[in-house]
Write an enzyme that holds these catalytic residues in place. Sequence first.
Site: not given
Length: 232
Positions: A12, A197
Site C-alpha cells: 500500500e 474485495d
Amino acid sequence: MKAGIIGAMEQEVTLLRDKIENRQTLTLAGCEIYTGTLNGVDVALLKSGIGKVSAALGTTLLLELCKPDVVINTGSAGGLAATLKVGDIVVSDEVRYHDADVTAFGYEAGQMAGCPAAFKADEKLITAVEQCIHQLDLHAVRGLVVSGDAFINGAAPLAHIRNTFPQAIAVEMEATAIGHVCHQFGTPFVVVRAISDVADQQSHLSFDEFLAVAAKQSSLLVEKLLAHLAQG
C-alpha cells in the site's frame, strides 16, 4: 504544507515511497516513516502495520515526530456499497469502529466510551479529493468507513456490519484508529482507499488477487491530491 500519508502494508505504500525525492527513512517501534517531497509537497509516509493498535501507534509517532498539517489514509478496503467494484475509490466523510460495543452504558454501536460516535473527515480535504477524482475520471463513493480488528470473510460478520451500520460503504482495519488519533491531535484527515474485495466468503481470495490493483488506484489518487494541495 506537510502531508502525512498512512498505509498499513508494504504493497500500500511502495508506489508512493518509490517516488519520494530526497527520501530519508526513520524506523521506530515497528513503524517505518519515509520523509521527503512528492509532487511539490513535503511528505511523511508511514507504513504502520496492520490493525487498530499498529495504526494508532504509528499515527501518534507520525504526528509527534513529523507534525504534518493533514493526514491522508491510503490503501485497500472491502466494499459494502452495492455500486462498488474492485479498483473503485471510497472517500470517508466519517469513520467508526464496527467492533466497539459499550451500548450497555448508553453509547451508540461502535462508539468508544468518552469519544464521539464518529470521527469526521475534513471537509476541505474531501472536496479536494472529489475534485481529483473527477479529473482522473474514477468511480468513487463517499460515506462511512468502518474499522475493526478482523478481516471480514464470511456471511455472518458481513451481515452484522450491514445490519448495525447500514450506511457504511467500506470496511477495513485501520482508518478509524487513524481518525481517532487525528481527532485527539486536532489534525485534519481523510481516508482515500480503493476496493480490493467485497467482504464476502471469497474476500480472502479476491484480496490476494486484487490488492495490487487497489494499491495502484489509491496511490494514483493520492499523488493527484498532493499535486492539488501543492497549488494551494
